[in-house]
Write a protein that holds these residues in place. Sequence first.
Motif, PDB file in Angstrom:
ATOM      1  N   ALA A 146       0.744  -1.140   0.035  1.00  0.00           N
ATOM      2  CA  ALA A 146      -0.110  -0.063  -0.009  1.00  0.00           C
ATOM      3  C   ALA A 146       1.019   1.378  -0.200  1.00  0.00           C
ATOM      4  O   ALA A 146       0.348   2.457  -0.365  1.00  0.00           O
ATOM      5  CB  ALA A 146      -0.795   0.165   1.145  1.00  0.00           C
ATOM      6  N   ALA A 147       2.064   0.931   0.489  1.00  0.00           N
ATOM      7  CA  ALA A 147       3.150   2.116   0.560  1.00  0.00           C
ATOM      8  C   ALA A 147       3.585   2.610  -0.810  1.00  0.00           C
ATOM      9  O   ALA A 147       4.198   3.699  -0.977  1.00  0.00           O
ATOM     10  CB  ALA A 147       3.910   2.187   1.364  1.00  0.00           C
ATOM     11  N   VAL A 148       3.720   1.668  -1.797  1.00  0.00           N
ATOM     12  CA  VAL A 148       4.253   2.000  -2.975  1.00  0.00           C
ATOM     13  C   VAL A 148       3.381   2.929  -3.879  1.00  0.00           C
ATOM     14  O   VAL A 148       2.283   2.722  -3.998  1.00  0.00           O
ATOM     15  CB  VAL A 148       4.584   0.593  -3.714  1.00  0.00           C
ATOM     16  N   ASN A 149       4.097   3.745  -4.379  1.00  0.00           N
ATOM     17  CA  ASN A 149       3.646   5.002  -5.211  1.00  0.00           C
ATOM     18  C   ASN A 149       4.462   5.271  -6.444  1.00  0.00           C
ATOM     19  O   ASN A 149       5.510   4.784  -6.579  1.00  0.00           O
ATOM     20  CB  ASN A 149       2.921   6.009  -4.479  1.00  0.00           C
ATOM     21  N   ASP A 150       4.154   6.476  -6.790  1.00  0.00           N
ATOM     22  CA  ASP A 150       4.959   6.899  -8.122  1.00  0.00           C
ATOM     23  C   ASP A 150       6.373   7.117  -7.797  1.00  0.00           C
ATOM     24  O   ASP A 150       7.277   7.427  -8.660  1.00  0.00           O
ATOM     25  CB  ASP A 150       4.305   8.042  -9.045  1.00  0.00           C
ATOM     26  N   ARG A 151       6.249   7.684  -6.397  1.00  0.00           N
ATOM     27  CA  ARG A 151       7.647   8.374  -5.860  1.00  0.00           C
ATOM     28  C   ARG A 151       8.679   6.916  -5.323  1.00  0.00           C
ATOM     29  O   ARG A 151       9.700   7.256  -5.138  1.00  0.00           O
ATOM     30  CB  ARG A 151       7.469   9.402  -4.706  1.00  0.00           C
ATOM     31  N   THR A 152       7.995   5.860  -5.281  1.00  0.00           N
ATOM     32  CA  THR A 152       8.914   4.938  -4.777  1.00  0.00           C
ATOM     33  C   THR A 152       9.974   4.388  -5.738  1.00  0.00           C
ATOM     34  O   THR A 152       9.632   4.260  -6.799  1.00  0.00           O
ATOM     35  CB  THR A 152       8.051   3.592  -4.622  1.00  0.00           C
ATOM     36  N   ARG A 153      11.265   4.355  -5.181  1.00  0.00           N
ATOM     37  CA  ARG A 153      12.424   3.985  -6.184  1.00  0.00           C
ATOM     38  C   ARG A 153      13.073   2.519  -5.586  1.00  0.00           C
ATOM     39  O   ARG A 153      13.790   2.032  -6.397  1.00  0.00           O
ATOM     40  CB  ARG A 153      13.521   5.109  -5.809  1.00  0.00           C
ATOM     41  N   LEU A 154      12.665   2.263  -4.281  1.00  0.00           N
ATOM     42  CA  LEU A 154      13.163   0.864  -3.920  1.00  0.00           C
ATOM     43  C   LEU A 154      12.376   0.452  -2.892  1.00  0.00           C
ATOM     44  O   LEU A 154      11.792   1.285  -1.984  1.00  0.00           O
ATOM     45  CB  LEU A 154      14.552   1.403  -3.222  1.00  0.00           C
ATOM     46  N   VAL A 155      12.063  -0.977  -2.839  1.00  0.00           N
ATOM     47  CA  VAL A 155      11.610  -1.425  -1.660  1.00  0.00           C
ATOM     48  C   VAL A 155      12.559  -2.279  -1.057  1.00  0.00           C
ATOM     49  O   VAL A 155      13.045  -3.231  -1.709  1.00  0.00           O
ATOM     50  CB  VAL A 155      10.227  -2.521  -2.099  1.00  0.00           C
ATOM     51  N   ILE A 156      12.493  -2.197   0.206  1.00  0.00           N
ATOM     52  CA  ILE A 156      13.792  -3.155   0.950  1.00  0.00           C
ATOM     53  C   ILE A 156      12.964  -4.252   1.847  1.00  0.00           C
ATOM     54  O   ILE A 156      11.921  -3.934   2.484  1.00  0.00           O
ATOM     55  CB  ILE A 156      14.547  -2.177   1.966  1.00  0.00           C
TER      56      ILE A 156
END
Length: 361
Positions: A146-156
């Motif tokens: 749910a936190a991923v959006n257009d500004r997301t560059r990386l998920v750890i």
Amino acid sequence: MTFRHRSIVDTIPAYRQGRPAPATPGRRSFQISSNENPFDPLPSVLDAIRSESLGRINRYPDMRGWDVVERVAALEGVAPENVVLGCGSTEVITQLVDLVAGPGDEVVYPWRSFEAYPIIVAGAGAASVQVPNRPDGSHDVDGILAAVNDRTRLVILNNPNNPTSTALSDADARRVVAAVPDDVLVLFDEAYYQFNTAEDTSVAMDLFAEHPNIVVAHTFSKAYGLAGLRIGYGIAAPEVIEGMRKMSLPFGVTDVAQKAALASLDARDELEVRVKSIVAERDRVVAALRSQGWSFPEPYANFLWLPLGDRTDEAAARFTEAGLSTRVFSGEGIRISIGETEANDRVIDVCSRLVAEGLRV
Ligand SMILES: Cc1ncc(COP(=O)(O)O)c(C=O)c1O
């Protein structure tokens, strides 16, 4: 003194190193606050450092660490172009964040987790999006997605997670990878994977074979016992590795570290025996604490997590008095590394006294 500087630095919490063992006159004390390997360095590793490296410390190291890169590539079943070294996996993660995220960008990760993440992200000028863990200490995968959006560059993702020691299931990992856009990278920080005995765990290298946007961070610090030498590696698509290398600290990985890593790779069987004994010790401590009635997440790394909440500081003082330095997160809990047998026995003893004081979770 005032001086002109990046104001974001003022918002970065300083990294707190695990405290050294407290002095306890007449009694051996133990540092079990930094998830270190309690075994002494292997004689073969010390010999390699002495014979192959100490005599040339007037020279710069091989900047790419090519010999180690080739060995790691063979071990992990990838091409050398898929591998980059760093001064510990901390630097590998820093290279990656510096490559993909800057001002205006976001990096999504579970929290609480490895305390270097917020420092690294803020250092890059990017914003951290911290997703609270589930009550059992595991990653909240729905929250992360749910936190991923257009500004997301990386998920750890951190598997097993520091400090809760929980494992990430294959199903959960696959859900994240399937939902994150293909041009957003997903980092699997697997600093402790050799200790992970969870049957349903995700294995980042299996996923890497299927998804090019995955980056895997492994380290020689924990299972290999080289924490003091600072060497770890990242595995990713060649374009990503190329970018990470540009962001790396030039000549950061010393020749001593490289020679020690090569000797450690030669001694994998011996190291595996040590890992097994740490896991056996972990399981022994867990069984003892369960029989005392403790309830905490099943640990899958070389440490366990006691979620003591408001009573954390009170309980932590008992460990210090007993000559044990643990990692204390005030108001949350205590992380206890599996150490020498005597240290582990003392943990069991302190915990039984905490029970008697009514300080149990
Ligand atoms: C989850 C996690 N990732 C990465 C690291 C980095 O270890 P190193 O830089 O020694 O490889 C640590 C160290 O404690 C850790 O807990």
